[in-house]
Design an enzyme around this catalytic site. Structure first.
Site, PDB file in Angstrom:
ATOM      1  N   SER A 147       0.868  -1.183   0.000  1.00 11.40           N
ATOM      2  CA  SER A 147       0.000   0.000   0.000  1.00 11.40           C
ATOM      3  C   SER A 147       0.904   1.232   0.000  1.00 11.40           C
ATOM      4  CB  SER A 147      -0.850  -0.011   1.281  1.00 11.40           C
ATOM      5  OG  SER A 147      -1.520   1.219   1.461  1.00 11.40           O
ATOM      6  N   TYR A 160      -1.776  -1.150  10.501  1.00 11.12           N
ATOM      7  CA  TYR A 160      -1.873  -1.381   9.050  1.00 11.12           C
ATOM      8  C   TYR A 160      -0.547  -1.003   8.378  1.00 11.12           C
ATOM      9  CZ  TYR A 160      -3.848  -1.284   4.302  1.00 11.12           C
ATOM     10  OH  TYR A 160      -4.102  -1.506   2.969  1.00 11.12           O
TER      11      TYR A 160
HETATM   12  N1  LIG Z   1      -8.749  -0.364  -1.367  1.00  6.68           N
HETATM   13  C1  LIG Z   1      -7.699   0.363  -1.055  1.00  6.68           C
HETATM   14  O1  LIG Z   1      -7.787   1.600  -0.957  1.00  6.68           O
HETATM   15  C2  LIG Z   1      -6.349  -0.294  -0.842  1.00  6.68           C
HETATM   16  C3  LIG Z   1      -5.224   0.535  -0.826  1.00  6.68           C
HETATM   17  C4  LIG Z   1      -3.971  -0.026  -0.618  1.00  6.68           C
HETATM   18  C5  LIG Z   1      -3.848  -1.393  -0.459  1.00  6.68           C
HETATM   19  N2  LIG Z   1      -4.956  -2.182  -0.478  1.00  6.68           N
HETATM   20  C6  LIG Z   1      -4.743  -3.614  -0.273  1.00  6.68           C
HETATM   21  O2  LIG Z   1      -5.287  -4.340  -1.365  1.00  6.68           O
HETATM   22  C7  LIG Z   1      -5.761  -5.624  -0.921  1.00  6.68           C
HETATM   23  C8  LIG Z   1      -7.201  -5.822  -1.370  1.00  6.68           C
HETATM   24  O3  LIG Z   1      -7.986  -4.782  -0.799  1.00  6.68           O
HETATM   25  P1  LIG Z   1      -9.489  -4.452  -1.248  1.00  6.68           P
HETATM   26  O4  LIG Z   1      -9.573  -2.975  -1.323  1.00  6.68           O
HETATM   27  O5  LIG Z   1      -9.887  -5.280  -2.393  1.00  6.68           O
HETATM   28  O6  LIG Z   1     -10.244  -4.916   0.094  1.00  6.68           O
HETATM   29  P2  LIG Z   1     -11.659  -5.635   0.280  1.00  6.68           P
HETATM   30  O7  LIG Z   1     -11.948  -5.554   1.742  1.00  6.68           O
HETATM   31  O8  LIG Z   1     -12.638  -5.090  -0.668  1.00  6.68           O
HETATM   32  O9  LIG Z   1     -11.339  -7.138  -0.115  1.00  6.68           O
HETATM   33  C9  LIG Z   1     -10.449  -7.912   0.663  1.00  6.68           C
HETATM   34  C10 LIG Z   1     -10.743  -9.381   0.447  1.00  6.68           C
HETATM   35  O10 LIG Z   1      -9.872 -10.128   1.322  1.00  6.68           O
HETATM   36  C11 LIG Z   1     -10.652 -11.130   1.949  1.00  6.68           C
HETATM   37  N3  LIG Z   1     -10.079 -11.553   3.223  1.00  6.68           N
HETATM   38  C12 LIG Z   1     -10.015 -10.876   4.391  1.00  6.68           C
HETATM   39  N4  LIG Z   1      -9.478 -11.640   5.353  1.00  6.68           N
HETATM   40  C13 LIG Z   1      -9.184 -12.831   4.773  1.00  6.68           C
HETATM   41  C14 LIG Z   1      -8.606 -14.047   5.242  1.00  6.68           C
HETATM   42  N5  LIG Z   1      -8.240 -14.211   6.530  1.00  6.68           N
HETATM   43  N6  LIG Z   1      -8.429 -15.051   4.357  1.00  6.68           N
HETATM   44  C15 LIG Z   1      -8.810 -14.919   3.064  1.00  6.68           C
HETATM   45  N7  LIG Z   1      -9.378 -13.802   2.564  1.00  6.68           N
HETATM   46  C16 LIG Z   1      -9.560 -12.784   3.416  1.00  6.68           C
HETATM   47  C17 LIG Z   1     -12.027 -10.497   2.126  1.00  6.68           C
HETATM   48  O11 LIG Z   1     -13.028 -11.476   2.367  1.00  6.68           O
HETATM   49  C18 LIG Z   1     -12.190  -9.745   0.810  1.00  6.68           C
HETATM   50  O12 LIG Z   1     -12.759 -10.547  -0.197  1.00  6.68           O
HETATM   51  C19 LIG Z   1      -5.565  -5.644   0.593  1.00  6.68           C
HETATM   52  O13 LIG Z   1      -4.361  -6.315   0.907  1.00  6.68           O
HETATM   53  C20 LIG Z   1      -5.453  -4.175   0.943  1.00  6.68           C
HETATM   54  O14 LIG Z   1      -4.744  -3.956   2.138  1.00  6.68           O
HETATM   55  C21 LIG Z   1      -6.203  -1.666  -0.676  1.00  6.68           C
END
Ligand SMILES: NC(=O)c1ccc[n+]([C@@H]2O[C@H](COP(=O)([O-])OP(=O)(O)OC[C@H]3O[C@@H](n4cnc5c(N)ncnc54)[C@H](O)[C@@H]3O)[C@@H](O)[C@H]2O)c1
Length: 262
Positions: A147, A160
């Site tokens: 991130s 985080y």
């Molecule tokens: N959306 C943002 O702004 C953003 C920014 C930077 C980084 N990220 C990173 O990108 C990745 C995806 O984020 P997103 O925005 O799609 O989030 P999201 O919450 O929409 O999706 C995350 C997915 O991970 C799954 N998950 C959570 N815990 C789990 C576990 N123990 N085992 C298996 N699956 C699990 C959830 O069920 C969900 O389907 C994450 O690692 C997040 O930290 C997101």
């Protein structure tokens, strides 16, 4: 679009959000995907949608904190599609809490999903990735979701930031460790992206009642003038997974509308 024809990817946390968009993009690029998540119904629907569109995908239940689940997920790829070329460590959680209010349980929850999950996935997938690399032109690939919060600090999100900073350097160390096995390992660093987690980030900043105001402020903090959409990140992940990124390993791909350039 990057070409991943014939490649097989296992994507953790791909029922929804960035993982699901990556699964769709990977299939559109000619690959096959294993969608893996704890949200079984949503994950099965994502697989169904890919199949209806003519792609190849299968679903497996995966809690990334459970080593035995990881073994089943890797086996699903190998048994279902014959091999594993790409691992995307995408599953992650987010919450804000000050250090004063955070419990050791909170801290360990963040560590278990965002760090243990990446370690267990990497370790479990390693034999299959090595085998596919030995038979591939360029090799195989791991893409880890870090991130912008793995590069700069974010107030109230210390756990985080700790986890995403850890993913960033774990990626570089693994890149060195696996280079001779022809496995490339890179991290991607999204800015704020419009997913369930992105909306949670906005709500956590000032509370849901001020979400519109916070959203506008966050859009303004991205010099490109908007927050990201899942496709922005899926494109980067599929690029890193593809042979077009053959000379990239241990790198960090920042896809953040310029937010960390300031
Ligand atoms: N959306 C943002 O702004 C953003 C920014 C930077 C980084 N990220 C990173 O990108 C990745 C995806 O984020 P997103 O925005 O799609 O989030 P999201 O919450 O929409 O999706 C995350 C997915 O991970 C799954 N998950 C959570 N815990 C789990 C576990 N123990 N085992 C298996 N699956 C699990 C959830 O069920 C969900 O389907 C994450 O690692 C997040 O930290 C997101």
């Amino acid at each position: 679009m990057n070409n991943v024809t014939g490649k097989v990817a296992l994507i953790s946390g791909s029922a929804r959000g960035l993982g699901a968009e990556t699964a769709r993009t990977f299939v559109a690029g000619g690959g096959k995907v294993v969608v893996a998540d704890i949200l079984d119904e949503v994950g099965l629907a994502t697989v169904e949608e890919i199949k209806v569109a003519g792609g190849e995908a299968l679903y497996v239940h995966l809690d990334v904190t459970q080593e035995s689940d990881w073994q089943k997920a890797v086996d699903s790829a190998v048994n279902g599609f014959g091999k594993l070329d790409v691992l995307v460590n995408n599953a992650g959680i987010f919450f804000t809490k000050s250090t004063a209010k955070m419990t050791l349980e909170d801290w360990r929850l963040m560590t278990s999903v965002n760090l243990d999950g990446v370690f267990l996935g990497t370790k479990t997938a390693l034999p299959a990735l090595k085998e596919s690399a030995a038979n591939a032109d360029v090799g195989s690939a791991i893409v880890n979701l870090s991130s912008v919060a793995g590069i700069t600090g974010a107030k109230g999100a210390s756990a985080y930031c700790m986890s995403k900073g850890g993913v960033r350097l774990y990626t570089k160390a693994c890149a060195l460790e696996f280079a001779s096995s022809r496995i490339r390992v890179n991290s991607i660093h999204p800015g704020l992206i419009d997913t369930d987690m992105g909306r949670l980030v906005i709500d956590s900043a000032r509370g849901p009642e001020n979400a519109d105001r916070v959203r506008k402020a966050m859009e303004a903090s991205h010099p490109i003038g908007r927050i990201g959409v899942p496709q922005d990140i899926a494109n980067g992940i599929v690029y890193l997974a593809s042979d077009d990124a053959a000379f990239m390993t241990g790198s960090e791909l920042i896809v953040d509308g310029g937010s960390t350039a300031q």
